[in-house]
Scaffold this motif. Structure first.
Motif, PDB file in Angstrom:
ATOM      1  N   SER A 168       0.826  -1.205   0.000  1.00 29.47           N
ATOM      2  CA  SER A 168       0.000   0.000   0.000  1.00 29.47           C
ATOM      3  C   SER A 168       0.857   1.250   0.000  1.00 29.47           C
ATOM      4  N   LYS A 473      -9.997   1.208 -10.965  1.00 30.88           N
ATOM      5  CA  LYS A 473     -10.642   0.838  -9.694  1.00 30.88           C
ATOM      6  C   LYS A 473     -10.824   2.084  -8.837  1.00 30.88           C
ATOM      7  N   ILE A 475     -10.078   3.872  -5.801  1.00 29.35           N
ATOM      8  CA  ILE A 475      -9.058   3.757  -4.760  1.00 29.35           C
ATOM      9  C   ILE A 475      -9.343   4.717  -3.612  1.00 29.35           C
ATOM     10  N   GLU A 511      -4.014  -4.651  -7.323  1.00 29.52           N
ATOM     11  CA  GLU A 511      -5.342  -4.761  -6.723  1.00 29.52           C
ATOM     12  C   GLU A 511      -5.973  -6.058  -7.217  1.00 29.52           C
ATOM     13  N   LYS A 525      -5.046 -10.544  -9.976  1.00 29.11           N
ATOM     14  CA  LYS A 525      -4.347  -9.485  -9.256  1.00 29.11           C
ATOM     15  C   LYS A 525      -3.425  -8.785 -10.248  1.00 29.11           C
TER      16      LYS A 525
END
Length: 642
Positions: A168, A473, A475, A511, A525
């Motif tokens: 992250s 995506k 986020i 992700e 992924k």
């Protein structure tokens, strides 16, 4: 949060085990109600009511909660003090999440009070003479205190161990599990439903067969996810006409669910195929069937699916008695025709099955994607295939405006997928420097093709510094890191691309995407990016683009120009090259369908005015008046087809 967050209806199994882990008592019920209650000593309990048995009250202390399958309506609460496990299944997912969140928040508040503890057995015995009351909804201060606890040190009341998020961004140190359960980071949780959307949700929860529609940006997908979350997970099947749309709502394609392939076989053969496949189990179990992007399902296929439903479920009711919830906009992309096949498009609303199955139709009218009224008005014109001289002038004027910013170029929307692929490939090759390759990690390599078709994320991503990319995506919505956001690769840091978006720098780490199939779940992924010099109009459906350019000279089907234009967030972030009004048209059958829909809705909204008269004569006069108004409306089209 409201009082609905302190209760939950689902199936339960409760097991008490002895010191060596053997189950010595078990309770099971398909329809139980859980409530969060408090006694006069401020202790919090979960009360479980089932059948006609006496309620079970369990003190919320020293818990372990397994919540990995909340999206499927499943969770387990382990009461460590008394070796009791409560297994929850078939819960409406959104209700389950809210219930567990409320439970955590209320427990956090009790910890702060440092209440004197005693043995659970003593508390339960003494509680028989005490008064219990339902817990009040969560307040903002309680939620804030719970969030601080979730992101800080753990405690004895934390429902489950908090794991630190891997790979992250250093700026986001919040544990993934805490963020998922205790905060409202998704747009679905942040934005309340408007009145139109609430009306649709209530109709769904009342068991009606419905179709809801609306122009691009009215929140159809957003509402659909709320509906899915509000229905019991085990008996609800979410499907869509395309793989990408199915992935967006966490479902499977209608073709996979139906078990009849492309539906090219005869009706008898389709029934045989579905009966012998794994789909037959799903058909028999299903009570609520959701179909998104229904505009891309043709009449023949819809008829066959409806027939299969009745035959497999051995019921003469429409769709075998399954509640049907359909969503889509027929002004957008129509059913896909076979290569070189030129035949009249038969939309599913033209089928006999549609007339038999759909009881109520709703239209969402409030646009959430765009805020400029001028742009909304233009899009409404384009949607029905009509562009005024004034609107044409505005769209033509966008051709010369500069919409690039901080090195982020406009994404070119192409009518053909191969055109978009060629542009991206040539632009990447023209950049200096070495290529950095990111290969996706699939849970099942044999499902690679399925993942390619049902997600927008590439199996193999090639990047260079300076590459134009799109985020795939959500986020961080508050920072503008949302699905469709545009950025440029600034550098590679720790082997991952650092992307400059309009408002934020973001280190793009892998992700996870997952898609459902009749045989299980497949996951991929990958870095959540895609090359974005160009994108196809078909694949842009559902996206909101903050920097987009298009040439509509090669559009080849009704609604294609509308889909492309409605992706833009505003006129200021849009550039249309060589626009002409002839590039915009709508299908006459679709115009007729929506014209009749508008008339029906207007007729239903008409009510007699003045005081109610109990005489039969007055009632007859009112009825005749309404019929006269309805007849006049039927003779006056609300959308000009000519």
């Amino acid at each position: 949060m409201d009082h609905e967050d302190t209760s939950l209806t689902c199936s339960i199994r409760i097991e008490w085990t002895n010191a060596i882990g053997i189950v010595n008592k078990k309770v099971q019920c398909k329809n139980a109600t859980l409530r969060l209650i408090r006694n006069d000593s401020r202790q919090i309990f979960v009360e479980i009511r089932y059948d006609k048995a006496a309620p079970i009250k369990l003190l919320l202390e020293r818990l372990s909660v397994h919540k990995n399958f909340m999206k499927e309506g499943k969770a387990t609460i382990k009461f460590l003090e008394i070796a009791c496990s409560v297994y929850l299944t078939n819960a409406p997912p959104s209700q389950l999440v809210n219930f567990l969140r409320t439970m955590f928040v209320k427990m956090t508040g009790n910890v702060a009070k440092n209440e004197k503890s005693s043995s659970l057995r003593t508390q339960l015995l003494s509680s028989k003479s005490r008064q219990f009351e339902e817990i009040s909804p969560v307040t903002e201060s309680e939620l804030y205190r719970a969030q601080k606890l979730a992101t800080g040190k753990s405690s004895t009341t934390t429902p489950s161990p908090i794991r630190k998020r891997k790979l992250s961004d250093s700026s986001n140190s919040k544990p993934a599990s805490a963020k998922r359960l205790y905060t409202s980071s998704s747009p679905i949780q942040n934005n309340p439903l408007d009145l139109e959307q609430k009306e649709v949700l209530e109709a769904c929860l009342s068991g009606q067969n419905i179709f809801f529609t609306g122009s691009a940006g009215t929140g159809k997908s957003y509402l659909l996810r709320k509906i899915i979350g509000a229905l019991p997970a085990d008996v609800t099947v979410a499907t869509a006409s395309t793989g990408v749309a199915a992935c967006h709502i966490g479902g499977i394609t209608l073709h996979q669910f139906a078990g009849i392939g492309l539906g090219t076989s005869s009706v008898d053969k389709c029934i045989e195929m579905a009966t012998k496949s794994a789909s037959s189990i799903l058909w028999k179990k299903c009570k609520h069937l959701i179909i998104d992007e229904v505009s891309m399902i043709d009449a023949e296929y819809f008829e066959k699916v409806e027939t299969v439903a009745r035959k497999i479920r051995k019921s003469d009711k429409p769709f075998g008695g399954i509640q049907l919830i359909l969503c889509g906009d027929f002004f957008q992309l129509p059913p896909v025709s076979k290569a070189n096949e030129k035949k009249k498009i038969n939309f599913c609303f033209m089928s006999k099955a549609w007339k038999t199955c759909i009881h109520n139709t709703f239209e969402l009218k409030k646009v959430h994607r765009q805020e400029e009224q001028e742009f909304i008005d233009i899009l409404n014109e384009v949607r029905i295939g009509k562009v005024s001289a004034e609107s044409e002038k505005v769209l033509v004027s966008t051709a010369t405006q500069s919409i690039e910013q901080d090195g982020i170029l406009a994404t070119r929307l192409c009518s053909h997928t191969q055109d978009a692929d060629l542009i991206n490939e040539s632009k990447l090759n023209a950049l200096p420097g070495d290529v950095k390759v990111f290969d996706a990690l699939d849970s099942n390599p044999a499902m690679g093709k399925t993942l390619d078709n049902q997600t927008t994320v590439p199996r193999r991503l090639e990047l260079k510094i300076g590459a134009q990319v799109m985020l795939l995506k959500n986020i961080n919505i508050s920072k503008g890191l949302v699905n469709g956001a545009r950025g440029v690769v600034k550098e590679f840091k720790d082997d991952y691309p650092l992307i400059k978006f309009r408002r934020e720098l973001y280190l793009a780490v892998p992700e996870r995407w997952s898609v459902k199939t009749t045989s299980g779940v497949a996951a991929r992924k990958q870095v959540p990016l895609r090359l974005a010099w160009a994108f196809s109009i078909h694949k842009s459906q559902g996206l909101t683009l903050d920097c987009v350019e298009m040439s509509l000279g090669r559009v080849f089907e009704a609604g294609q120009a509308y889909v492309a234009l409605s992706r833009a967030q505003s006129l200021k972030t849009l550039r249309v090259l060589d626009f002409r009004a002839t590039q915009v048209w709508a299908n006459p059958d679709v115009l007729d369908f929506y014209n009749k829909l508008k008339i029906r809705q207007d007729c239903m909204s008409l009510v007699p005015l003045g005081m109610r008269n109990k005489s039969n004569k007055s009632k007859t006069n009112n009825t005749n008046t309404l019929r006269g108004i309805s007849k006049s409306l039927l003779n006056k089209p609300l959308i000009n087809i000519s």
